[in-house]
Design a protein around this motif. Structure first.
Motif, PDB file in Angstrom:
ATOM      1  N   UNK A  78     -19.336 -15.674  66.639  1.00 55.69           N
ATOM      2  CA  UNK A  78     -18.282 -15.923  65.655  1.00 55.69           C
ATOM      3  C   UNK A  78     -18.635 -17.107  64.762  1.00 55.69           C
ATOM      4  N   UNK A  79     -19.094 -18.200  65.371  1.00 53.01           N
ATOM      5  CA  UNK A  79     -19.238 -19.462  64.633  1.00 53.01           C
ATOM      6  C   UNK A  79     -20.494 -19.555  63.777  1.00 53.01           C
ATOM      7  N   UNK A  80     -21.634 -19.017  64.246  1.00 52.99           N
ATOM      8  CA  UNK A  80     -22.882 -19.180  63.487  1.00 52.99           C
ATOM      9  C   UNK A  80     -22.854 -18.488  62.114  1.00 52.99           C
ATOM     10  N   UNK A  81     -22.368 -17.225  62.004  1.00 52.77           N
ATOM     11  CA  UNK A  81     -22.280 -16.633  60.661  1.00 52.77           C
ATOM     12  C   UNK A  81     -21.373 -17.427  59.722  1.00 52.77           C
ATOM     13  N   UNK A  82     -20.260 -17.954  60.244  1.00 54.81           N
ATOM     14  CA  UNK A  82     -19.353 -18.739  59.401  1.00 54.81           C
ATOM     15  C   UNK A  82     -20.020 -20.043  58.973  1.00 54.81           C
ATOM     16  N   UNK A  83     -20.717 -20.691  59.915  1.00 57.21           N
ATOM     17  CA  UNK A  83     -21.467 -21.904  59.574  1.00 57.21           C
ATOM     18  C   UNK A  83     -22.493 -21.621  58.478  1.00 57.21           C
ATOM     19  N   UNK A  84     -23.159 -20.477  58.575  1.00 56.96           N
ATOM     20  CA  UNK A  84     -24.188 -20.129  57.591  1.00 56.96           C
ATOM     21  C   UNK A  84     -23.576 -19.873  56.221  1.00 56.96           C
ATOM     22  N   UNK A  85     -22.403 -19.249  56.189  1.00 59.78           N
ATOM     23  CA  UNK A  85     -21.718 -19.031  54.904  1.00 59.78           C
ATOM     24  C   UNK A  85     -21.412 -20.359  54.216  1.00 59.78           C
ATOM     25  N   UNK A  86     -20.909 -21.313  54.994  1.00 56.65           N
ATOM     26  CA  UNK A  86     -20.597 -22.632  54.429  1.00 56.65           C
ATOM     27  C   UNK A  86     -21.878 -23.337  54.006  1.00 56.65           C
ATOM     28  N   UNK A  87     -22.923 -23.239  54.833  1.00 55.73           N
ATOM     29  CA  UNK A  87     -24.205 -23.871  54.503  1.00 55.73           C
ATOM     30  C   UNK A  87     -24.833 -23.234  53.263  1.00 55.73           C
ATOM     31  N   UNK A  88     -24.653 -21.917  53.076  1.00 59.61           N
ATOM     32  CA  UNK A  88     -25.142 -21.250  51.864  1.00 59.61           C
ATOM     33  C   UNK A  88     -24.533 -21.890  50.623  1.00 59.61           C
ATOM     34  N   UNK A  89     -23.210 -22.082  50.667  1.00 61.46           N
ATOM     35  CA  UNK A  89     -22.518 -22.695  49.524  1.00 61.46           C
ATOM     36  C   UNK A  89     -23.013 -24.118  49.293  1.00 61.46           C
ATOM     37  N   UNK A  90     -23.228 -24.867  50.395  1.00 60.84           N
ATOM     38  CA  UNK A  90     -23.694 -26.252  50.268  1.00 60.84           C
ATOM     39  C   UNK A  90     -25.106 -26.312  49.685  1.00 60.84           C
ATOM     40  N   UNK A  91     -26.001 -25.445  50.162  1.00 61.54           N
ATOM     41  CA  UNK A  91     -27.383 -25.468  49.670  1.00 61.54           C
ATOM     42  C   UNK A  91     -27.458 -25.068  48.198  1.00 61.54           C
ATOM     43  N   UNK A  92     -26.690 -24.054  47.813  1.00 67.82           N
ATOM     44  CA  UNK A  92     -26.685 -23.646  46.404  1.00 67.82           C
ATOM     45  C   UNK A  92     -26.038 -24.718  45.541  1.00 67.82           C
ATOM     46  N   UNK A  93     -25.039 -25.416  46.101  1.00 66.36           N
ATOM     47  CA  UNK A  93     -24.425 -26.520  45.359  1.00 66.36           C
ATOM     48  C   UNK A  93     -25.424 -27.639  45.097  1.00 66.36           C
ATOM     49  N   UNK A  94     -26.239 -27.972  46.108  1.00 65.69           N
ATOM     50  CA  UNK A  94     -27.268 -28.985  45.921  1.00 65.69           C
ATOM     51  C   UNK A  94     -28.283 -28.571  44.873  1.00 65.69           C
ATOM     52  N   UNK A  95     -28.701 -27.296  44.916  1.00 71.51           N
ATOM     53  CA  UNK A  95     -29.641 -26.792  43.915  1.00 71.51           C
ATOM     54  C   UNK A  95     -29.043 -26.803  42.520  1.00 71.51           C
ATOM     55  N   UNK A  96     -27.752 -26.474  42.429  1.00 69.39           N
ATOM     56  CA  UNK A  96     -27.087 -26.420  41.125  1.00 69.39           C
ATOM     57  C   UNK A  96     -26.991 -27.810  40.494  1.00 69.39           C
ATOM     58  N   UNK A  97     -26.723 -28.832  41.306  1.00 74.70           N
ATOM     59  CA  UNK A  97     -26.615 -30.200  40.786  1.00 74.70           C
ATOM     60  C   UNK A  97     -27.954 -30.673  40.218  1.00 74.70           C
ATOM     61  N   UNK A  98     -29.045 -30.425  40.958  1.00 73.34           N
ATOM     62  CA  UNK A  98     -30.374 -30.849  40.485  1.00 73.34           C
ATOM     63  C   UNK A  98     -30.810 -30.022  39.288  1.00 73.34           C
ATOM     64  N   UNK A  99     -30.481 -28.725  39.283  1.00 69.21           N
ATOM     65  CA  UNK A  99     -30.833 -27.872  38.139  1.00 69.21           C
ATOM     66  C   UNK A  99     -30.132 -28.353  36.875  1.00 69.21           C
ATOM     67  N   UNK A 100     -28.912 -28.847  37.025  1.00 70.87           N
ATOM     68  CA  UNK A 100     -28.171 -29.345  35.873  1.00 70.87           C
ATOM     69  C   UNK A 100     -28.768 -30.640  35.343  1.00 70.87           C
ATOM     70  N   UNK A 101     -29.181 -31.529  36.242  1.00 69.38           N
ATOM     71  CA  UNK A 101     -29.689 -32.838  35.812  1.00 69.38           C
ATOM     72  C   UNK A 101     -31.160 -32.809  35.403  1.00 69.38           C
ATOM     73  N   UNK A 102     -31.970 -31.954  36.056  1.00 69.94           N
ATOM     74  CA  UNK A 102     -33.418 -31.959  35.804  1.00 69.94           C
ATOM     75  C   UNK A 102     -33.879 -30.841  34.875  1.00 69.94           C
ATOM     76  N   UNK A 103     -33.145 -29.730  34.834  1.00 70.42           N
ATOM     77  CA  UNK A 103     -33.594 -28.568  34.062  1.00 70.42           C
ATOM     78  C   UNK A 103     -32.622 -28.180  32.943  1.00 70.42           C
TER      79      UNK A 103
END
Length: 250
Positions: free
Chosen positions: A142-167
């Motif tokens: 139950x918990x690992x898929x939900x953790x991964x969904x939240x982590x997906x959003x966090x990782x893409x959020x980190x990429x989006x912030x750097x893409x905005x500032x650097x690219x």
């Protein structure tokens, strides 16, 4: 090879216990499920999200000069969508959970073994597999898929912030390209793999816990072995998934 055979036998015991749950008179220990969801899921959100966010930031920052060189800034979204959602985030989250929860499961069951609590369960006619393993397995499923969904959003959020500032890729353009050019299959495949990872973590953690001998030193040995074995199996299974999905052209 002997340990592998024992692990395969343990896998069979788990499958048999799961089947027996559907028979009348066999109850499920719900308190154990809730406890596992709380310890593995709720308490693991912060660490898994933070690390995946930093991976998204680091990966985008390292790749940004390559995309700028060829004038292909917007393609960083395609790269992040496939790399993070399909492979990196599910794998990293599973490794974090294996280190946190897998070791805790081994230590918990190992302590019970040393204190002869497992023998007491058998004396009372309670199956240790059904009482100790199944709740932890279901809780992780139950918990690992939900953790991964939240982590997906966090990782893409980190990429989006750097893409905005650097690219110079705006947030709206990033989200538009992510929705338009990155197939939902990448996300679905990443989440589907976590069910196999959760099974591995729970099974190996419990297996090593039951192999603890009647001394405190054995608990430390089996806890270390649990983490190493879980991570090795997770990476191996992930490689198998990659080959299978490549053959199926998914």
């Amino acid at each position: 090879w002997y340990v592998g055979l024992e692990l395969l036998t343990f896998f069979g015991y788990i499958c048999h216990s799961l089947i027996m749950l559907f028979k009348k008179g066999h109850s499920l220990y719900f308190a154990g499920i809730i406890e596992t969801v709380s310890s593995a899921g709720i308490k693991g959100i912060a660490i898994s999200s933070m690390l995946c966010f930093l991976i998204g930031v680091n990966l985008t920052y390292q790749m940004a000069p390559q995309f700028v060189t060829y004038g292909a800034n917007v393609y960083v979204v395609n790269f992040l969508g496939i790399a993070l959602l399909r492979e990196v985030t599910p794998l990293l989250t599973a490794i974090i959970v294996a280190g946190r929860t897998g070791s805790a499961i081994t230590a918990s069951i190992g302590t019970m073994k040393v204190q002869e609590e497992i023998d007491a369960l058998r004396t009372m006619g309670i199956s240790p597999i059904r009482r100790l393993v199944i709740p932890r397995l279901i809780g992780l499923l139950i918990s690992l898929p939900i953790l991964t969904m939240i982590a997906d959003a966090a990782s893409m959020g980190g990429g989006m912030i750097v893409a905005s500032s650097s690219l110079d890729i705006s947030y709206s353009l990033f989200l538009h390209r992510l929705q338009s050019y990155v197939s939902i299959n990448n996300y679905v495949i990443g989440i589907s793999k976590t069910f196999a990872f959760a099974w591995i973590i729970a099974m190996v953690g419990c297996f090593c816990g039951f192999r603890v001998k009647s001394n405190a030193e054995s608990i430390g040995t089996q806890t270390t072995r649990s983490v190493v074995m879980s991570i090795c199996l997770i990476i191996f299974v992930d490689a198998v998934f990659a080959i299978v999905f490549k053959i199926l052209k998914m």
